[in-house]
Design a protein around this motif. Structure first.
Motif, mmCIF file in Angstrom:
data_model
loop_
_atom_site.group_PDB
_atom_site.id
_atom_site.type_symbol
_atom_site.label_atom_id
_atom_site.label_comp_id
_atom_site.label_asym_id
_atom_site.label_seq_id
_atom_site.Cartn_x
_atom_site.Cartn_y
_atom_site.Cartn_z
ATOM 1 N N MET A 95 0.714 -1.435 0.179
ATOM 2 C CA MET A 95 -0.352 -0.017 0.042
ATOM 3 C C MET A 95 0.750 1.731 -0.060
ATOM 4 S SD MET A 95 -3.360 0.132 -0.035
ATOM 5 C CE MET A 95 -3.765 1.307 1.098
ATOM 6 N N ARG A 96 1.588 0.845 1.070
ATOM 7 C CA ARG A 96 3.037 2.492 1.143
ATOM 8 C C ARG A 96 3.147 3.026 -0.861
ATOM 9 N NH1 ARG A 96 3.900 0.495 6.584
ATOM 10 N NH2 ARG A 96 5.632 -0.601 5.783
ATOM 11 N N ASN A 118 -9.200 2.537 -0.776
ATOM 12 C CA ASN A 118 -10.117 2.807 -1.988
ATOM 13 C C ASN A 118 -8.971 4.071 -2.954
ATOM 14 O OD1 ASN A 118 -12.054 1.847 -1.517
ATOM 15 N ND2 ASN A 118 -13.119 3.510 -0.240
ATOM 16 N N VAL A 119 -8.241 4.392 -2.523
ATOM 17 C CA VAL A 119 -7.589 5.205 -3.520
ATOM 18 C C VAL A 119 -6.493 4.694 -3.857
ATOM 19 C CG1 VAL A 119 -5.730 7.376 -3.530
ATOM 20 C CG2 VAL A 119 -7.951 7.353 -1.658
ATOM 21 N N ALA A 120 -6.354 3.354 -3.293
ATOM 22 C CA ALA A 120 -5.116 2.879 -4.044
ATOM 23 C C ALA A 120 -5.261 2.221 -5.568
ATOM 24 C CB ALA A 120 -4.750 1.797 -2.928
ATOM 25 N N SER A 276 3.211 -7.955 -6.204
ATOM 26 C CA SER A 276 4.572 -8.147 -7.051
ATOM 27 C C SER A 276 5.030 -7.287 -8.331
ATOM 28 C CB SER A 276 3.217 -9.643 -8.236
ATOM 29 O OG SER A 276 2.585 -8.607 -9.239
ATOM 30 N N GLU A 277 3.854 -6.658 -8.065
ATOM 31 C CA GLU A 277 4.074 -5.385 -8.212
ATOM 32 C C GLU A 277 5.419 -4.164 -7.226
ATOM 33 O OE1 GLU A 277 1.102 -2.384 -8.858
ATOM 34 O OE2 GLU A 277 0.964 -3.828 -10.814
ATOM 35 N N VAL A 278 5.839 -4.546 -5.718
ATOM 36 C CA VAL A 278 6.363 -4.102 -4.878
ATOM 37 C C VAL A 278 7.955 -4.860 -5.600
ATOM 38 C CG1 VAL A 278 7.174 -3.671 -2.467
ATOM 39 C CG2 VAL A 278 4.763 -2.987 -3.270
#
Length: 286
Positions: A95-96, A118-120, A276-278
Motif C-alpha cells: 500500500m505504501r 479506495n484511493v489505492a 508482485s509489483e512491489v
C-alpha cells in the motif's frame, strides 16, 4: 301376475344402473381434478426447491467471501469482527509503495484504512486505463473498493442507437485488458438514457430497451473482439430512472446518457497484484 312382477323388477334394475353410472362419472371427474392439482403442486414444489437451492448457493458464496476476509493467509487482507480492516506487513508495504505515486490532493481526504484502500484501487485502475484519448469523457471512482467507470454515450453510440461506433474500441480495449488481467473480477455493464420518449414505431421499444441493448452490445464487443470471458460479464439497464442531473437541458440530458462499468475486484487478488509489483521494484533496485 308373474309377468308383471318381472317387468317391475327390470325397471328397478335399470333405474339402479343409471344412478351408479352418474356417481361413477362424478368420481371420475373428481379424480381427474385431484390428479391435475397434484401435478400442479409438484411443479410448484420443484420451482420452490430450485429457488431455495439458488438462494442457498448465493448465501454460501457470500459466507465464503466473508470467511476469506476473516482469515489471514499468505499476507492477505483481514477483517476484524467489528468490521474494521487490518493488514499484514506485506500488504502495508504494498500500500505504501502504491500510495507514493498518488497525488497529495487525492490522499488528503483519506482518514481511514478503507479510504486509503479506495484511493489505492482507484489509482491502480487509473494507471491500467492510461492511454485513452485525451478528449475522452471517462470518470473513474471507487466506492467500498468497487470501481465505477462512467463513459459518455457519445463516445460509444450514436443518438438513439445501440450500435457501437469504431471510436469506442480504444476505451473498451483498455477495459478488457484490466478485466483479462484478473479472472476473478466481475464486471457489471449498466446502460443509462435521458428521459426523452422513444418514437412510436421505432425498432427500440422504450428507454428500458435502449439501455439494456446498449449494455448487451458492449458485453458482446468485450467478449467477441477483446476475449473477455462471458462468465465475468453482467448486463443491466436503468433506462432513464437513475439520472445524475435533471433532464432539463440538452447538456444535462447528454450527461445522463451514459454507460457505467462497475468492476468488483477480489481484494485478496488485488493485494497479491500490488505485492508482485512491489517485489518487481525491489528486484530492480537490487
Amino acid at each position: 301376475m308373474i309377468k308383471k312382477i318381472f317387468i317391475a323388477t327390470g325397471v328397478v334394475l335399470l333405474t339402479t344402473s343409471c344412478v351408479s353410472k352418474k356417481k361413477y362419472t362424478e368420481l371420475e371427474s373428481q379424480y381427474n381434478t385431484t390428479v391435475s392439482q397434484l401435478q400442479k403442486t409438484r411443479v410448484e414444489k420443484e420451482q420452490l426447491e430450485n429457488r431455495m437451492n439458488e438462494i442457498e448457493m448465493r448465501v454460501d458464496r457470500y459466507n465464503a467471501k466473508i470467511a476469506s476476509l476473516k482469515t489471514e493467509k499468505d499476507g492477505m487482507l483481514v477483517s476484524q469482527d467489528n468490521g474494521d480492516l487490518v493488514m499484514s506487513e506485506n500488504n502495508k508495504k504494498a500500500m505504501r509503495a502504491t500510495l507514493k505515486d498518488v497525488p497529495a490532493a487525492k490522499l488528503a481526504g483519506a482518514t481511514t484504512l478503507k479510504d486509503s484502500l479506495n484511493v489505492a484501487i482507484a489509482h491502480n485502475m487509473s494507471k491500467k486505463l492510461s492511454g485513452l484519448p485525451e478528449n475522452s469523457d471517462l470518470n473513474v471512482s471507487v466506492d467500498e473498493t468497487v470501481v465505477m467507470i462512467d463513459i459518455d454515450d457519445d463516445m460509444l453510440f450514436k443518438d438513439s442507437s445501440y450500435r457501437i461506433g469504431k471510436d469506442a474500441d480504444g476505451i473498451l480495449n483498455r477495459i478488457a485488458q484490466v478485466v483479462n488481467s484478473e479472472p476473478s473480477l466481475e464486471v457489471l455493464i449498466v446502460g443509462h438514457t435521458d428521459s426523452r420518449t422513444v418514437k412510436e414505431g421505432s425498432y427500440i421499444k422504450d428507454n428500458w430497451d435502449l439501455s439494456t441493448e446498449r449494455s448487451a452490445s458492449i458485453v458482446r464487443r468485450l467478449e467477441n473482439k477483446f476475449n473477455v470471458s462471458p462468465d465475468q460479464l453482467i448486463v443491466a439497464g436503468r433506462g432513464s430512472y437513475d439520472p445524475v442531473v435533471a433532464n432539463d437541458s440538452r447538456e444535462n440530458m447528454a450527461k445522463n446518457r451514459r454507460t457505467q462499468i462497475v468492476i468488483m475486484p477480489n481484494l485478496d487478488k488485488f493485494f497479491a497484484l500490488l505485492e508482485s509489483e512491489v517485489a518487481a521494484v525491489d528486484r530492480t533496485n537490487d
